[in-house]
Design an enzyme around this catalytic site. Sequence first.
Site, mmCIF file in Angstrom:
data_model
loop_
_atom_site.group_PDB
_atom_site.id
_atom_site.type_symbol
_atom_site.label_atom_id
_atom_site.label_comp_id
_atom_site.label_asym_id
_atom_site.label_seq_id
_atom_site.Cartn_x
_atom_site.Cartn_y
_atom_site.Cartn_z
ATOM 1 N N ASP A 1 0.923 -1.436 -0.542
ATOM 2 C CA ASP A 1 0.143 -0.704 -0.459
ATOM 3 C C ASP A 1 1.063 1.058 -0.093
ATOM 4 O OD1 ASP A 1 -2.267 -0.712 0.023
ATOM 5 O OD2 ASP A 1 -2.009 -1.672 1.693
ATOM 6 N N GLY B 1 -6.476 3.591 3.065
ATOM 7 C CA GLY B 1 -5.752 4.466 3.969
ATOM 8 C C GLY B 1 -5.558 3.319 5.543
ATOM 9 N N ASP C 1 -9.742 -6.187 -1.647
ATOM 10 C CA ASP C 1 -8.939 -5.787 -1.252
ATOM 11 C C ASP C 1 -9.683 -4.768 0.533
ATOM 12 O OD1 ASP C 1 -6.900 -4.419 0.952
ATOM 13 O OD2 ASP C 1 -6.475 -2.814 -0.886
ATOM 14 N N GLY C 2 -9.618 -5.237 1.222
ATOM 15 C CA GLY C 2 -10.209 -4.934 2.357
ATOM 16 C C GLY C 2 -11.017 -4.982 3.467
ATOM 17 N N GLY D 1 -4.733 -9.237 4.905
ATOM 18 C CA GLY D 1 -4.547 -8.575 5.908
ATOM 19 C C GLY D 1 -4.595 -8.894 7.854
ATOM 20 N N SER D 2 -4.473 -7.398 8.250
ATOM 21 C CA SER D 2 -5.306 -7.447 9.643
ATOM 22 C C SER D 2 -6.402 -8.364 9.429
ATOM 23 C CB SER D 2 -5.154 -6.826 10.696
ATOM 24 O OG SER D 2 -6.574 -6.094 10.121
HETATM 25 C C1 DX5 Z 1 -6.708 -0.585 1.933
HETATM 26 C C2 DX5 Z 1 -5.810 -1.681 2.614
HETATM 27 C C3 DX5 Z 1 -6.328 -2.897 3.504
HETATM 28 C C4 DX5 Z 1 -5.180 -3.515 4.083
HETATM 29 C C5 DX5 Z 1 -5.766 -4.589 3.844
HETATM 30 O O1 DX5 Z 1 -5.787 0.434 2.108
HETATM 31 O O2 DX5 Z 1 -4.960 -2.077 1.396
HETATM 32 O O3 DX5 Z 1 -7.017 -3.183 2.988
HETATM 33 O O4 DX5 Z 1 -4.086 -3.678 4.164
HETATM 34 O O5 DX5 Z 1 -6.161 -5.688 5.258
HETATM 35 P P1 DX5 Z 1 -7.451 -5.260 6.082
HETATM 36 O O6 DX5 Z 1 -7.547 -7.030 6.382
HETATM 37 O O7 DX5 Z 1 -6.441 -5.315 8.012
HETATM 38 O O8 DX5 Z 1 -8.374 -4.733 6.005
HETATM 39 ZN ZN ZN Z 2 -4.108 -1.942 -0.507
#
Ligand code: DX5
Ligand code: ZN
Length: 223
Positions: free
Chosen positions: A35, A142, A176-177, A198-199
């Site tokens: 990112d 973000g 994504d997200g 991600g998390s």
């Molecule tokens: C968007 C990012 C997030 C993140 C994904 O800006 O790309 O979506 O890294 O991880 P989580 O699972 O925390 O949404």
């Molecule tokens: Zn992203």
Amino acid sequence: MIGKISASMMCSDLVHLKDTIKVFEEERIDYLHIDVMDGEFVPNFGLGVDYIRGLRELTNIPLDLHLMVLNPEYKLQWLGIQNTDIVSIHYESTYQVQRALDWLKPFGCKCFLAINPATPVYVLEEVLDYIDGINLLMVNPGFAGQSIVPSTIKKAEKLNSFLNSQNKNDITVEVDGNITTHNAHLLKGFGASIFVAGSSSVFSGEVTDLRKNIRNLKQAISE
Ligand code: DX5
Ligand code: ZN
């Protein structure tokens, strides 16, 4: 077809970066999601040029560069893009979307267009011939750790029908997200094939949980 995992490096613990990459190589993670944030397009700063350069020294896993920066077309040459990478630019980040995609193409990477949750699917109509994939944001970008914007689930379904109606099923859909195993499974049913982890999945818990988390997510996107 089994889905691909793009591990979101903004969620990784820098202290354990080397060990994390080793696990990703052993578990055959497909991409590292980077990112890149400029504090203008999104209200946060994020991974930059030096981080990308350092990561290239650690691994050959291809990068999935998500550019959350204004006017990305003027910044592409800073990034050391390789032809095995994915690069997403945002529809909302430039007045010159087709030109930006034209300028991205010579880098030889996969060219993706990212759209924010509030951006309707129909804006893609005039750029379908310019892209290899779409990065569908399920949160306002973000920050990690946000909850999915509920309307994006329906939107993923709409995107799937739209691509079918245009005979463009060869266009890859990345999501994504807040990609939990549950959301990943659901979105796979709507044609998504790259899942940003991600998390909500791979990076939940401790660094010792990575392997187990990867396997759980893989299972959710393999059925
Ligand atoms: C968007 C990012 C997030 C993140 C994904 O800006 O790309 O979506 O890294 O991880 P989580 O699972 O925390 O949404
Ligand atoms: Zn992203």
